[in-house]
Scaffold this motif. Structure first.
Motif, PDB file in Angstrom:
ATOM      1  N   ASN A   1       0.538  -1.884   0.007  1.00 19.90           N
ATOM      2  CA  ASN A   1       0.170  -0.223   0.075  1.00 19.90           C
ATOM      3  C   ASN A   1       1.042   1.538   0.079  1.00 19.90           C
ATOM      4  O   ASN A   1       0.640   2.628  -0.169  1.00 19.90           O
ATOM      5  N   LYS A   2       2.212   1.060   0.189  1.00 21.52           N
ATOM      6  CA  LYS A   2       3.148   2.559   0.549  1.00 21.52           C
ATOM      7  C   LYS A   2       3.174   2.925  -0.653  1.00 21.52           C
ATOM      8  O   LYS A   2       3.381   4.124  -1.419  1.00 21.52           O
TER       9      LYS A   2
ATOM     10  N   LYS B   1       0.162   4.668  -2.012  1.00 23.44           N
ATOM     11  CA  LYS B   1       0.065   5.778  -1.135  1.00 23.44           C
ATOM     12  C   LYS B   1       0.883   7.116  -1.944  1.00 23.44           C
ATOM     13  O   LYS B   1       0.780   8.065  -1.190  1.00 23.44           O
TER      14      LYS B   1
ATOM     15  N   ASN C   1       7.725   1.044   7.456  1.00 25.11           N
ATOM     16  CA  ASN C   1       7.580   0.612   6.514  1.00 25.11           C
ATOM     17  C   ASN C   1       7.312   1.969   5.392  1.00 25.11           C
ATOM     18  O   ASN C   1       7.751   2.048   4.531  1.00 25.11           O
TER      19      ASN C   1
ATOM     20  N   ALA D   1      -5.842  -4.685   6.607  1.00 26.74           N
ATOM     21  CA  ALA D   1      -5.460  -3.816   7.817  1.00 26.74           C
ATOM     22  C   ALA D   1      -5.177  -2.565   7.304  1.00 26.74           C
ATOM     23  O   ALA D   1      -4.991  -1.993   6.397  1.00 26.74           O
ATOM     24  N   VAL D   2      -5.136  -2.364   9.005  1.00 30.76           N
ATOM     25  CA  VAL D   2      -5.797  -0.318   8.987  1.00 30.76           C
ATOM     26  C   VAL D   2      -4.769   0.313  10.111  1.00 30.76           C
ATOM     27  O   VAL D   2      -4.125  -0.506  11.416  1.00 30.76           O
ATOM     28  N   GLY D   3      -4.430   1.486   9.427  1.00 31.90           N
ATOM     29  CA  GLY D   3      -3.294   1.668  10.299  1.00 31.90           C
ATOM     30  C   GLY D   3      -3.520   3.300  10.712  1.00 31.90           C
ATOM     31  O   GLY D   3      -4.657   3.508  11.315  1.00 31.90           O
ATOM     32  N   THR D   4      -3.072   4.308   9.762  1.00 28.78           N
ATOM     33  CA  THR D   4      -4.035   5.574  10.019  1.00 28.78           C
ATOM     34  C   THR D   4      -5.154   5.963   9.074  1.00 28.78           C
ATOM     35  O   THR D   4      -6.377   6.373   9.133  1.00 28.78           O
ATOM     36  N   GLY D   5      -5.652   4.615   8.345  1.00 28.75           N
ATOM     37  CA  GLY D   5      -7.219   4.112   7.724  1.00 28.75           C
ATOM     38  C   GLY D   5      -7.366   5.211   6.264  1.00 28.75           C
ATOM     39  O   GLY D   5      -8.189   4.990   5.377  1.00 28.75           O
TER      40      GLY D   5
ATOM     41  N   THR E   1      -5.314   3.522   3.339  1.00 27.64           N
ATOM     42  CA  THR E   1      -5.676   2.757   2.717  1.00 27.64           C
ATOM     43  C   THR E   1      -7.188   2.150   2.358  1.00 27.64           C
ATOM     44  O   THR E   1      -7.649   1.951   1.769  1.00 27.64           O
TER      45      THR E   1
ATOM     46  N   ASP F   1       3.931 -10.197   7.269  1.00 24.58           N
ATOM     47  CA  ASP F   1       4.253  -8.934   8.466  1.00 24.58           C
ATOM     48  C   ASP F   1       3.343  -9.186  10.150  1.00 24.58           C
ATOM     49  O   ASP F   1       2.607  -9.189  10.264  1.00 24.58           O
TER      50      ASP F   1
ATOM     51  N   TYR G   1       0.876  -5.838  10.558  1.00 29.29           N
ATOM     52  CA  TYR G   1      -0.252  -5.603   9.688  1.00 29.29           C
ATOM     53  C   TYR G   1      -0.824  -6.412   9.562  1.00 29.29           C
ATOM     54  O   TYR G   1      -2.175  -7.020   9.662  1.00 29.29           O
ATOM     55  N   THR G   2      -0.435  -7.447   8.344  1.00 31.45           N
ATOM     56  CA  THR G   2      -0.693  -8.130   7.864  1.00 31.45           C
ATOM     57  C   THR G   2      -1.453  -9.598   8.799  1.00 31.45           C
ATOM     58  O   THR G   2      -2.183 -10.711   8.158  1.00 31.45           O
TER      59      THR G   2
ATOM     60  N   THR H   1      -1.068  -5.992   2.454  1.00 31.18           N
ATOM     61  CA  THR H   1      -0.636  -4.739   2.105  1.00 31.18           C
ATOM     62  C   THR H   1       1.361  -4.604   1.743  1.00 31.18           C
ATOM     63  O   THR H   1       1.625  -3.483   2.308  1.00 31.18           O
ATOM     64  N   GLY H   2       1.936  -6.215   2.136  1.00 30.09           N
ATOM     65  CA  GLY H   2       3.175  -5.733   1.856  1.00 30.09           C
ATOM     66  C   GLY H   2       3.945  -5.510   3.682  1.00 30.09           C
ATOM     67  O   GLY H   2       3.569  -6.010   4.597  1.00 30.09           O
ATOM     68  N   GLY H   3       4.892  -4.713   3.669  1.00 33.07           N
ATOM     69  CA  GLY H   3       5.464  -3.958   5.878  1.00 33.07           C
ATOM     70  C   GLY H   3       6.642  -5.439   5.847  1.00 33.07           C
ATOM     71  O   GLY H   3       6.768  -5.816   6.634  1.00 33.07           O
TER      72      GLY H   3
HETATM   73  C1  LIG Z   1       1.168   1.339   6.473  1.00 34.65           C
HETATM   74  C2  LIG Z   1       0.423   0.006   6.583  1.00 34.65           C
HETATM   75  C3  LIG Z   1      -0.869  -0.705   6.970  1.00 34.65           C
HETATM   76  C4  LIG Z   1      -2.093   0.891   7.324  1.00 34.65           C
HETATM   77  O1  LIG Z   1      -2.146   1.276   6.187  1.00 34.65           O
HETATM   78  P1  LIG Z   1      -2.778   2.891   6.723  1.00 34.65           P
HETATM   79  O2  LIG Z   1      -2.901   3.381   4.707  1.00 34.65           O
HETATM   80  O3  LIG Z   1      -1.647   3.540   7.104  1.00 34.65           O
HETATM   81  O4  LIG Z   1      -4.616   2.560   7.586  1.00 34.65           O
HETATM   82  C5  LIG Z   1      -1.510  -1.658   6.567  1.00 34.65           C
HETATM   83  N1  LIG Z   1      -0.297  -2.797   6.097  1.00 34.65           N
HETATM   84  C6  LIG Z   1       1.208  -2.116   6.110  1.00 34.65           C
HETATM   85  C7  LIG Z   1       1.772  -3.370   5.764  1.00 34.65           C
HETATM   86  C8  LIG Z   1       0.945  -1.542   5.731  1.00 34.65           C
HETATM   87  O5  LIG Z   1       3.110  -0.642   5.554  1.00 34.65           O
END
Ligand SMILES: *Cc1c(COP(=O)(O)O)cnc(C)c1O
Length: 313
Positions: free
Chosen positions: A43-44, A47, A72, A181-185, A187, A259, A262-263, A290-292
């Motif tokens: 997802n990076k 983004k 990441n 997966a959700v970090g900041t939202g 994705t 990872d 997240y995943t 989403t990688g990582g």
């Molecule tokens: C950053 C990241 C996320 C979270 O993405 P957001 O857009 O911040 O919610 C999910 N999975 C992986 C592997 C990431 O590196």
């Protein structure tokens, strides 16, 4: 000179074969966003795409962004900046890391990778880091570094969400449920915007906190998504033996690395929900990888200190 393109190759969704799925009569596929690019994964990549295109269009030669020591987003920004010919500055949480930079870089593969890709690292105290979005802090950074295009921590903004809107495509139409997966939202917001009307999105937050729904609502009009807050394993970056075992077994059985931040948590949650009978027969689930994976090395260092088994890559 540079042959880099934001164009993405077509990657087939990978079906997961597992007795638990057969028993529940649901199917599960993985969208291999982790294979998009070997340095700017998942997802990076999505983004950063429109942010770096805009930075160049506006005539900036430098990107500045923020992150923790294993981020990441920091690793991806450093690599992507190098690929498209933009300088990068990473404002990193933890001023203690600057005391012996050589030692820090030796012991931290994320920061070493960022540095090797030309990212200039600026370490700040946790107190300053908390102020990172304030006008006065950004003003000081401008005095120090000159003009830069600023990307927030984790990389989420309108353009990041636009990029994540390209994750789901025509070939994914047959799925009923999309998991991420959700970090900041950012994705999940993009996926929500880019998905088909009949699809529901389930987000698995990797951290505790109830601010996420409000964040996602800033970027989506749809209410086609839910957050399942049961699988954060006590918070961001927190893991336990059960999760390590799940990730390692999954790797052994499916030959796909997850990872731990997240995943791994997302996939653990999906399997648990399937076992609990949450999904009706014939449901088709697509889980976005989403990688990582660059973060695994850093986590394994911590696990070694605690005498925990390592995560296999
Ligand atoms: C950053 C990241 C996320 C979270 O993405 P957001 O857009 O911040 O919610 C999910 N999975 C992986 C592997 C990431 O590196």
């Amino acid at each position: 000179m540079t042959t880099f393109s934001w164009e993405t190759k077509k990657i087939e969704n990978k079906e997961v074969i597992h007795p638990i799925l057969e028993e529940a009569k649901v199917s599960l596929f993985i969208k291999r966003e982790d294979l998009l690019h070997n340095q700017v994964s998942g997802n990076k990549f999505r983004k950063l795409k429109y942010n770096l295109i805009k930075a160049r269009k506006l005539g900036f030669d430098t990107i500045l962004t923020f992150g923790g020591a294993y981020s990441n987003h920091i690793a991806a920004t450093a690599a992507a900046g190098k690929l498209v010919g933009l300088q990068t500055i990473g404002v990193i949480r933890g001023e203690e890391l600057a005391r012996d930079l050589e030692k820090t870089l030796l012991g931290n593969s994320t920061l070493r990778f960022a540095s090797e890709n030309g990212m200039q690292l600026k370490f700040v105290s946790r107190a300053s880091y908390r102020e990172k979005a304030t006008a006065s802090f950004l003003e000081k950074l401008k005095e120090e570094f000159g003009a830069f295009y600023c990307i927030p921590e984790g990389g989420t903004n309108e353009l990041a969400v636009q990029g994540c809107g390209e994750i789901i495509g025509e070939k994914d139409r047959s799925f009923d449920i999309i998991c991420c997966a959700v970090g900041t939202g950012g994705t999940i917001s993009g996926i929500s915007n880019g998905s088909y009307k009949h699809q529901r999105i389930i987000g698995f937050p990797a951290l505790k906190g109830d601010f996420l729904s409000a964040e996602i609502k800033k970027y989506t009009k749809d209410s086609n998504w839910d957050l399942v807050n049961k699988y954060h394993f006590n918070g961001y970056g927190k893991i336990n033996l059960q999760l390590i075992e799940f990730i390692n077994t999954f790797k052994e059985e499916q030959n796909i690395s997850l990872d731990p931040i997240y995943t791994g948590k997302m996939m653990y949650g999906i399997f648990d929900m399937i076992k609990e009978g949450v999904f009706t027969k014939n449901t088709r689930i697509l889980a976005v990888h989403t990688g990582g994976l660059q973060g695994i090395a850093g986590m394994n260092k911590k696990l070694e200190k605690k005498n925990f088994p390592p995560i296999t890559i």
